[in-house]
Motif scaffolding. Structure first.
Motif, PDB file in Angstrom:
ATOM      1  N   UNK A  42       0.821  -1.218   0.000  1.00 56.76           N
ATOM      2  CA  UNK A  42       0.000   0.000   0.000  1.00 56.76           C
ATOM      3  C   UNK A  42       0.849   1.260   0.000  1.00 56.76           C
ATOM      4  N   UNK A  43       1.947   1.231   0.768  1.00 59.22           N
ATOM      5  CA  UNK A  43       2.834   2.398   0.802  1.00 59.22           C
ATOM      6  C   UNK A  43       3.481   2.628  -0.563  1.00 59.22           C
ATOM      7  N   UNK A  48       3.761   5.458  -5.835  1.00 56.26           N
ATOM      8  CA  UNK A  48       3.640   5.374  -7.291  1.00 56.26           C
ATOM      9  C   UNK A  48       2.542   6.283  -7.823  1.00 56.26           C
ATOM     10  N   UNK A  49       1.426   6.355  -7.126  1.00 54.19           N
ATOM     11  CA  UNK A  49       0.346   7.231  -7.571  1.00 54.19           C
ATOM     12  C   UNK A  49       0.777   8.697  -7.502  1.00 54.19           C
ATOM     13  N   UNK A  50       1.550   9.044  -6.464  1.00 54.52           N
ATOM     14  CA  UNK A  50       2.058  10.409  -6.372  1.00 54.52           C
ATOM     15  C   UNK A  50       3.017  10.722  -7.494  1.00 54.52           C
ATOM     16  N   UNK A  51       3.861   9.752  -7.845  1.00 52.43           N
ATOM     17  CA  UNK A  51       4.810   9.966  -8.940  1.00 52.43           C
ATOM     18  C   UNK A  51       4.094  10.037 -10.283  1.00 52.43           C
ATOM     19  N   UNK A  52       2.985   9.301 -10.431  1.00 53.31           N
ATOM     20  CA  UNK A  52       2.249   9.303 -11.700  1.00 53.31           C
ATOM     21  C   UNK A  52       1.549  10.629 -11.940  1.00 53.31           C
ATOM     22  N   UNK A  53       1.140  11.315 -10.892  1.00 50.90           N
ATOM     23  CA  UNK A  53       0.434  12.599 -11.076  1.00 50.90           C
ATOM     24  C   UNK A  53       1.363  13.713 -11.537  1.00 50.90           C
ATOM     25  N   UNK A 121       3.848  -1.767  -9.784  1.00 50.44           N
ATOM     26  CA  UNK A 121       3.616  -1.077 -11.050  1.00 50.44           C
ATOM     27  C   UNK A 121       2.304  -0.292 -10.964  1.00 50.44           C
ATOM     28  N   UNK A 122       2.389   1.026 -11.269  1.00 54.40           N
ATOM     29  CA  UNK A 122       1.203   1.894 -11.253  1.00 54.40           C
ATOM     30  C   UNK A 122       1.053   2.504 -12.642  1.00 54.40           C
TER      31      UNK A 122
END
Length: 415
Positions: A42-43, A48-53, A121-122
């Motif tokens: 989860x961490x 990954x979601x923060x990096x994708x934005x 992977x995100x």
């Protein structure tokens, strides 16, 4: 005997308790591992979601504007990797990176090796049209994860060991306390048996003397009374044998081993063969012996003589005419083996485990004979155990039986 029972109870208790603790520890470890894995995954997904934005897609190319400082990623043993839709690496930050090829269909990837690494992977979705424009893979070293599990294992293992040690100490006290009333009752029963047997000797002797005296003058009591007095004498002899056997069993374990002598078992067996040779010949039974040399051991002469007397008498009684009773000896290490084998009626398989029980009998395999008490084999087993030995039996109906006595050359008394 009671010491062995206490040890068996304590061992059974500890085995059950250790099994329960082991199951509990395994359950705790499985739940904790799953929880820690879920937390770690989860961490990484959140990172990954923060990096994708922070990724922009312009003119068919990805523009990366990372807010993550490489120093922070290195300190946390993490890394970021950006890929296009074809899986080509565009950029990366940090040192703990996965070298495995990108597998978009597999969200979590584990790389084994000297330093295990977990990757997540995100997908990168364009904010303009909502299409997939690439991937970001977040990886982290699992060293801290493994160290945490190792600490848990040491904690659980140490806790189980400490618990078992304390439980063992408590179990010793509890089993001793639980067995004490049983031991006291057993000792009182043995004392009662010994006292009762001792007190019965005198009246039985008086009955026997008077019956024998009457039989010396049959003309004065008449033929019918002679039969009655003979029956009284026979019953008295059997009761006398029974009381003597009960008294022997009650006193068997009271003979200290420091009073034992060095005995030649070969000499004991040779004397018994000579003693029972006439009885065997009268029944047309071959009484054979194959006795080896150097059969020396520490023991009580009276007890060991009684042991093999009972076995030989038992073999001669249950062996029909023209049969064979053979006594064989062997010496293996510190153990002496004596086999008393016969070609008698044999013992049923269902009765093998019962032949050494006191007063037990079966229709063919065992029954009382005249003068017998039904305690012969029980006495033989008690004497063998008192000499740190054991008696085993193999038998086949209609073929015969073989009683094997195992004795130690340096026997110590067993309580």
């Amino acid at each position: 005997m009671f010491r062995q029972i206490r040890y068996r109870l304590l061992l059974s208790y500890l085995l059950v308790f250790a099994s329960l603790l082991g199951i509990f520890a395994i359950a705790v470890r499985v739940v904790f591992t799953r929880s820690l894995t879920k937390q770690t995954t989860g961490k990484l997904i959140a990172i990954g979601q923060g990096a994708a934005t922070n990724v922009e897609f312009e003119s068919g190319r990805l523009t990366i504007e990372s807010d993550f400082r490489p120093q922070d990623l290195i300190a946390r043993q993490q890394a970021l990797q950006w890929f296009d839709t074809q899986g080509n690496l565009i950029a990366q930050q940090g040192q703990t990176v996965l070298t495995l090829p990108l597998l978009p269909s597999k969200i979590v990837q584990i790389q084994t090796g000297k330093v295990p690494i977990q990757g997540v992977v995100v997908p990168i979705i364009s904010s303009d049209n909502g299409k997939l424009v690439g991937y970001v893979r977040v990886s982290q070293s699992l060293e801290e994860f493994d160290e945490t599990l190792q600490k848990l294992d040491w904690g659980l293992g140490g806790g189980i060991i400490m618990t078992l040690v304390l439980s063992g100490i408590g179990g010793i006290l509890l089993t001793r306390q639980a067995m004490q009333p049983i031991e006291e009752s057993f000792q009182r029963l043995k004392q009662f048996t010994a006292d009762a047997s001792h007190e019965l000797r005198s009246p039985l002797m008086a009955i026997k003397i008077n019956a024998d005296l009457a039989l010396e003058y049959p003309e004065e009591i008449g033929p019918k009374d002679v039969e009655k007095f003979q029956a009284i004498t026979s019953a008295t002899n059997q009761m006398t044998r029974l009381t003597e056997d009960l008294l022997f069993l009650a006193r068997t374990d009271k003979i200290p081993n420091h009073n034992w002598d060095t005995l030649n078992l070969r000499s004991i067996l040779e004397n018994l063969v000579l003693l029972y040779k006439p009885q065997a010949e009268a029944k047309r039974i071959q009484l054979l012996s194959q006795l080896t040399e150097n059969l020396y051991l520490k023991g009580d002469l009276v007890q060991l003589t009684r042991l093999f007397t009972n076995l030989i008498e038992n073999a001669l009684y249950y062996t029909p005419s023209s049969g064979v009773v053979e006594i064989k000896t062997s010496h293996v290490g510190s153990q002496l083996y004596v086999k008393v084998q016969d070609t008698g009626v044999g013992i049923a398989p269902d009765h093998i485990d019962k032949v050494f029980e006191r007063f037990w009998r079966a229709d063919q395999s065992r029954s009382y004979w005249e003068g017998g008490s039904g305690l012969g084999l029980a006495i033989a087993q008690a004497i063998a155990q008192n000499h740190n030995g054991l008696i085993s039996v193999t038998s086949q109906l209609g073929v015969g039986s073989c009683f094997t006595v195992r004795l130690s050359t340096n026997a110590e008394i067993m309580n």
